[in-house]
Write a protein that holds these residues in place. Structure first.
Motif, PDB file in Angstrom:
ATOM      1  N   ASN A 110       0.837  -1.190   0.000  1.00  0.00           N
ATOM      2  CA  ASN A 110       0.000   0.000   0.000  1.00  0.00           C
ATOM      3  C   ASN A 110       0.876   1.244   0.000  1.00  0.00           C
ATOM      4  OD1 ASN A 110      -2.535  -1.453   0.270  1.00  0.00           O
ATOM      5  ND2 ASN A 110      -1.930  -1.861   2.396  1.00  0.00           N
ATOM      6  N   GLU A 111       0.281   2.386  -0.314  1.00  0.00           N
ATOM      7  CA  GLU A 111       1.028   3.635  -0.265  1.00  0.00           C
ATOM      8  C   GLU A 111       1.646   3.819   1.117  1.00  0.00           C
ATOM      9  OE1 GLU A 111      -1.028   7.076  -1.636  1.00  0.00           O
ATOM     10  OE2 GLU A 111      -1.500   6.207  -3.606  1.00  0.00           O
ATOM     11  N   ASN A 112       2.886   4.312   1.097  1.00  0.00           N
ATOM     12  CA  ASN A 112       3.696   4.558   2.300  1.00  0.00           C
ATOM     13  C   ASN A 112       4.306   3.302   2.896  1.00  0.00           C
ATOM     14  OD1 ASN A 112       3.344   7.419   2.301  1.00  0.00           O
ATOM     15  ND2 ASN A 112       1.281   7.109   3.131  1.00  0.00           N
ATOM     16  N   ASP A 113       3.997   2.118   2.367  1.00  0.00           N
ATOM     17  CA  ASP A 113       4.742   0.926   2.775  1.00  0.00           C
ATOM     18  C   ASP A 113       6.182   1.054   2.281  1.00  0.00           C
ATOM     19  OD1 ASP A 113       2.615  -0.275   4.012  1.00  0.00           O
ATOM     20  OD2 ASP A 113       2.141  -1.640   2.355  1.00  0.00           O
ATOM     21  N   GLY A 114       7.091   0.391   2.978  1.00  0.00           N
ATOM     22  CA  GLY A 114       8.491   0.417   2.576  1.00  0.00           C
ATOM     23  C   GLY A 114       8.831  -0.702   1.613  1.00  0.00           C
ATOM     24  N   VAL A 115       9.669  -0.384   0.625  1.00  0.00           N
ATOM     25  CA  VAL A 115      10.170  -1.370  -0.333  1.00  0.00           C
ATOM     26  C   VAL A 115      11.695  -1.281  -0.325  1.00  0.00           C
ATOM     27  CG1 VAL A 115      10.170  -2.166  -2.722  1.00  0.00           C
ATOM     28  CG2 VAL A 115       8.090  -1.142  -1.745  1.00  0.00           C
ATOM     29  N   ILE A 116      12.349  -2.415  -0.130  1.00  0.00           N
ATOM     30  CA  ILE A 116      13.796  -2.467   0.049  1.00  0.00           C
ATOM     31  C   ILE A 116      14.496  -2.732  -1.284  1.00  0.00           C
ATOM     32  CG2 ILE A 116      15.685  -3.603   1.280  1.00  0.00           C
ATOM     33  CD1 ILE A 116      13.554  -4.577   3.326  1.00  0.00           C
ATOM     34  N   ILE A 117      15.604  -2.020  -1.520  1.00  0.00           N
ATOM     35  CA  ILE A 117      16.484  -2.304  -2.650  1.00  0.00           C
ATOM     36  C   ILE A 117      17.925  -2.307  -2.164  1.00  0.00           C
ATOM     37  CG2 ILE A 117      14.902  -1.320  -4.350  1.00  0.00           C
ATOM     38  CD1 ILE A 117      16.724   1.168  -4.454  1.00  0.00           C
ATOM     39  N   PRO A 124      15.452   1.848 -12.439  1.00  0.00           N
ATOM     40  CA  PRO A 124      13.995   1.773 -12.370  1.00  0.00           C
ATOM     41  C   PRO A 124      13.454   1.196 -11.059  1.00  0.00           C
ATOM     42  CG  PRO A 124      14.715   1.158 -14.557  1.00  0.00           C
ATOM     43  CD  PRO A 124      15.949   1.242 -13.694  1.00  0.00           C
ATOM     44  N   PHE A 125      14.297   0.505 -10.292  1.00  0.00           N
ATOM     45  CA  PHE A 125      13.829   0.005  -8.996  1.00  0.00           C
ATOM     46  C   PHE A 125      13.391   1.165  -8.109  1.00  0.00           C
ATOM     47  CE2 PHE A 125      16.317  -4.302  -8.647  1.00  0.00           C
ATOM     48  CZ  PHE A 125      15.775  -4.714  -9.846  1.00  0.00           C
ATOM     49  N   SER A 126      14.271   2.137  -7.931  1.00  0.00           N
ATOM     50  CA  SER A 126      13.936   3.264  -7.064  1.00  0.00           C
ATOM     51  C   SER A 126      12.792   4.079  -7.649  1.00  0.00           C
ATOM     52  CB  SER A 126      15.165   4.144  -6.819  1.00  0.00           C
ATOM     53  OG  SER A 126      15.699   4.627  -8.037  1.00  0.00           O
ATOM     54  N   ALA A 127      12.786   4.248  -8.972  1.00  0.00           N
ATOM     55  CA  ALA A 127      11.707   5.008  -9.609  1.00  0.00           C
ATOM     56  C   ALA A 127      10.361   4.334  -9.389  1.00  0.00           C
ATOM     57  CB  ALA A 127      11.986   5.162 -11.100  1.00  0.00           C
ATOM     58  N   SER A 128      10.328   3.014  -9.471  1.00  0.00           N
ATOM     59  CA  SER A 128       9.063   2.296  -9.304  1.00  0.00           C
ATOM     60  C   SER A 128       8.510   2.470  -7.897  1.00  0.00           C
ATOM     61  CB  SER A 128       9.248   0.809  -9.624  1.00  0.00           C
ATOM     62  OG  SER A 128      10.088   0.179  -8.664  1.00  0.00           O
ATOM     63  N   ILE A 129       9.391   2.640  -6.935  1.00  0.00           N
ATOM     64  CA  ILE A 129       8.964   2.808  -5.538  1.00  0.00           C
ATOM     65  C   ILE A 129       8.437   4.224  -5.304  1.00  0.00           C
ATOM     66  CG2 ILE A 129       9.759   2.792  -3.140  1.00  0.00           C
ATOM     67  CD1 ILE A 129      11.893   0.686  -4.138  1.00  0.00           C
ATOM     68  N   ARG A 134       5.434   4.730  -2.534  1.00  0.00           N
ATOM     69  CA  ARG A 134       5.930   3.883  -1.462  1.00  0.00           C
ATOM     70  C   ARG A 134       7.214   4.506  -0.907  1.00  0.00           C
ATOM     71  NH1 ARG A 134       1.405   2.303  -4.139  1.00  0.00           N
ATOM     72  NH2 ARG A 134       0.735   0.191  -3.534  1.00  0.00           N
ATOM     73  N   GLN A 135       7.678   3.988   0.203  1.00  0.00           N
ATOM     74  CA  GLN A 135       8.880   4.503   0.835  1.00  0.00           C
ATOM     75  C   GLN A 135      10.100   3.708   0.364  1.00  0.00           C
ATOM     76  OE1 GLN A 135       8.917   7.297   2.823  1.00  0.00           O
ATOM     77  NE2 GLN A 135       6.750   7.400   2.233  1.00  0.00           N
ATOM     78  N   LEU A 136      11.089   4.427  -0.148  1.00  0.00           N
ATOM     79  CA  LEU A 136      12.322   3.806  -0.618  1.00  0.00           C
ATOM     80  C   LEU A 136      13.206   3.466   0.583  1.00  0.00           C
ATOM     81  CD1 LEU A 136      14.271   3.066  -2.952  1.00  0.00           C
ATOM     82  CD2 LEU A 136      15.070   5.428  -2.881  1.00  0.00           C
ATOM     83  N   VAL A 137      13.536   2.191   0.741  1.00  0.00           N
ATOM     84  CA  VAL A 137      14.377   1.727   1.849  1.00  0.00           C
ATOM     85  C   VAL A 137      15.640   1.118   1.251  1.00  0.00           C
ATOM     86  CG1 VAL A 137      14.510   0.243   3.877  1.00  0.00           C
ATOM     87  CG2 VAL A 137      12.316   1.282   3.238  1.00  0.00           C
ATOM     88  N   GLU A 138      16.780   1.688   1.575  1.00  0.00           N
ATOM     89  CA  GLU A 138      18.042   1.235   0.984  1.00  0.00           C
ATOM     90  C   GLU A 138      18.794   0.300   1.928  1.00  0.00           C
ATOM     91  OE1 GLU A 138      20.434   4.439  -0.470  1.00  0.00           O
ATOM     92  OE2 GLU A 138      19.045   4.879  -2.116  1.00  0.00           O
ATOM     93  N   ASN A 139      19.227  -0.823   1.368  1.00  0.00           N
ATOM     94  CA  ASN A 139      20.130  -1.762   2.031  1.00  0.00           C
ATOM     95  C   ASN A 139      21.366  -1.847   1.131  1.00  0.00           C
ATOM     96  OD1 ASN A 139      20.290  -5.351   2.006  1.00  0.00           O
ATOM     97  ND2 ASN A 139      21.261  -4.035   3.513  1.00  0.00           N
ATOM     98  N   PRO A 140      22.257  -0.842   1.217  1.00  0.00           N
ATOM     99  CA  PRO A 140      23.357  -0.743   0.242  1.00  0.00           C
ATOM    100  C   PRO A 140      24.283  -1.952   0.288  1.00  0.00           C
ATOM    101  CG  PRO A 140      23.105   1.307   1.481  1.00  0.00           C
ATOM    102  CD  PRO A 140      22.273   0.269   2.182  1.00  0.00           C
ATOM    103  N   LYS A 166       7.533  -4.138   3.364  1.00  0.00           N
ATOM    104  CA  LYS A 166       6.775  -5.320   2.928  1.00  0.00           C
ATOM    105  C   LYS A 166       7.400  -6.087   1.759  1.00  0.00           C
ATOM    106  CE  LYS A 166       3.492  -4.260   5.851  1.00  0.00           C
ATOM    107  NZ  LYS A 166       2.244  -3.634   5.401  1.00  0.00           N
ATOM    108  N   LEU A 167       8.323  -5.445   1.041  1.00  0.00           N
ATOM    109  CA  LEU A 167       8.778  -6.024  -0.230  1.00  0.00           C
ATOM    110  C   LEU A 167      10.269  -5.766  -0.410  1.00  0.00           C
ATOM    111  CD1 LEU A 167       7.197  -7.316  -2.732  1.00  0.00           C
ATOM    112  CD2 LEU A 167       7.417  -5.069  -3.791  1.00  0.00           C
ATOM    113  N   LEU A 168      10.963  -6.742  -0.984  1.00  0.00           N
ATOM    114  CA  LEU A 168      12.359  -6.583  -1.406  1.00  0.00           C
ATOM    115  C   LEU A 168      12.425  -6.772  -2.913  1.00  0.00           C
ATOM    116  CD1 LEU A 168      15.512  -6.518  -1.091  1.00  0.00           C
ATOM    117  CD2 LEU A 168      15.377  -8.996  -0.708  1.00  0.00           C
ATOM    118  N   ILE A 169      12.946  -5.786  -3.619  1.00  0.00           N
ATOM    119  CA  ILE A 169      13.222  -5.964  -5.045  1.00  0.00           C
ATOM    120  C   ILE A 169      14.694  -6.339  -5.162  1.00  0.00           C
ATOM    121  CG2 ILE A 169      13.097  -4.969  -7.343  1.00  0.00           C
ATOM    122  CD1 ILE A 169      11.188  -2.873  -6.278  1.00  0.00           C
ATOM    123  N   PHE A 170      14.928  -7.549  -5.629  1.00  0.00           N
ATOM    124  CA  PHE A 170      16.266  -8.138  -5.644  1.00  0.00           C
ATOM    125  C   PHE A 170      16.743  -8.282  -7.080  1.00  0.00           C
ATOM    126  CE2 PHE A 170      19.241 -11.751  -5.146  1.00  0.00           C
ATOM    127  CZ  PHE A 170      20.020 -11.269  -4.101  1.00  0.00           C
TER     128      PHE A 170
END
Length: 397
Positions: A110-117, A124-129, A134-140, A166-170
């Motif tokens: 949902n909107e404002n949920d966090g998505v990890i990259i 496009p990963f960050s752009a899609s978030i 949604r909230q961009l969450v970085e795991n560098p 809620k989601l990790l884009i790997f």
């Protein structure tokens, strides 16, 4: 067996990377090829051209669904290429992996949920978030003691444990750093995500392009439990340069997740793919494996050439080992230029058109991503222009 010594100037065909190059330097020399966007300038496999010509001569271009032959080609490819037994029902169609990532975000969060990259990563990963609010969450990624990119598992544990995320884009293999993740690394990521109920969307579009000495593991093959928490994004587009035909196979073993995804895209107007894309995917998966093997050999040859060139001429520029993809990652920070200064220098002085590292996140500032899936002679010419431009700049200073 195949001709990878000739490339085609694609400007008149509307190629996005060629148009971008000319926009950046209208007077670019006629013999310069861009090294940016991840597609290639070779002619398609001759088997594909011949079979498509025959098909087009007989086809009717009405509304079309995937045929049994199409689905069987995808099933067989996953089996013999990746040791992955899939079922037809698991395959959900998409015009591309990027649209699929957008749809997955909107389906499962949902909107404002966090998505990890894990930056630096395909932009496009960050752009899609951010585009879906949604909230961009970085795991560098980190660089280990061996100078190799690695996953920061301690930080991933912290980010995944936040119930908002809620989601990790790997990315596997990883674009742009070129890592092919070991089975142990994938398992650790999967276990963290299972523990904290984080769904994994695994972009495996480069999964056929694996360099000698490395092995790709499809995320969903690790275990049944892991398979039920993963959406695997695949396509023939990088392996066989079919991006313009907009045909991707999103494979979702978990029926509940698959039904959710299918329901979302159906309600947003998606019905099917185009007839040529269906047929091209079937042809390359059944007739073009030999072409792919020679293509991989060329990529590896060019990677070794890049390593040798920089070791000999510009050892201060770090060349990362290429384990998978055809995208070479280089660290130009030793030149001491600001990102825009480096970009301008490369384009205007060296006539080199790369993908600038900063587009992959702050971790990529003053790095460059180079598409080395090109004739070796074109790559050699580009490297020579780089050396000449750097030497000229050094002498001027």
């Amino acid at each position: 067996m195949y001709n990878f010594d000739k490339a085609v100037n694609r400007l008149a065909q509307g190629s996005s990377k060629w148009q971008q190059m000319v926009a950046e330097k209208p007077d670019v020399s006629k013999d310069v090829f861009p090294f940016s966007v991840a597609d290639v300038d070779f002619l398609p496999p001759p088997e594909l051209v011949k079979s498509l010509q025959q098909f087009v001569g007989e086809a009717i271009f009405g509304y079309t669904n995937g045929t049994q032959g199409y689905y069987q080609s995808v099933i067989d490819w996953m089996q013999h290429q990746h040791n992955w037994q899939i079922k037809k029902d698991w395959v959900v169609l998409s015009p591309g992996v990027v649209p699929a990532i957008y749809n997955a975000i909107k389906t499962y969060t949902n909107e404002n949920d966090g998505v990890i990259i894990m930056p630096p990563v395909y932009y496009p990963f960050s752009a899609s978030i951010t585009n879906t609010k949604r909230q961009l969450v970085e795991n560098p990624l980190i660089i280990d003691s061996n100078g190799k990119y690695a996953i920061d598992f301690a930080d991933l544990e912290i980010k995944a444990s936040n119930p908002r995320n809620k989601l990790l884009i790997f990315c596997s293999p990883h674009n742009p750093v070129g890592r092919v993740w070991r089975k142990e690394e994938l398992t650790q990521v999967a276990e963290i995500c299972l523990k904290h109920k984080v769904l994994i969307v695994s972009d495996e579009i480069h999964f056929d392009l694996i360099m000698p000495g490395h092995k790709h593991y499809v995320f969903a093959t690790l275990s049944e439990q892991i398979s039920n928490n993963v959406i695997v994004c695949t396509a023939p587009s990088k392996s066989f340069n079919l991006a313009g035909l907009q045909t991707s196979n999103i494979i979702i073993p978990n029926k509940q997740l698959r039904d959710q995804y299918s329901d979302y895209i159906s309600k947003n107007g998606f019905h099917s793919l185009n007839i040529i894309g269906f047929k091209a995917c079937e042809i390359v998966y059944t007739q073009c494996q030999a072409w792919l093997q020679q293509f991989i050999a060329l990529i590896y040859k060019n990677h070794l050439l890049v390593k040798e060139f920089f070791a000999k001429n510009l050892p201060e520029i770090v060349v990362y080992d290429l384990e998978g993809t055809y995208l070479q990652w280089l660290d130009f920070r030793s030149l001491g230029m600001q990102p825009q200064e480096l970009e301008k220098f490369l384009q205007q002085e060296a006539e080199l058109f790369f993908d600038e590292g900063y587009i992959f996140g702050n971790q990529g500032v003053s790095f460059e991503r180079i598409n080395i899936a090109c004739p070796t002679i074109i790559l050699q010419a580009g490297l020579k222009r780089l050396l000449t431009a750097i030497q000229t700049k050094t002498n001027q200073n």
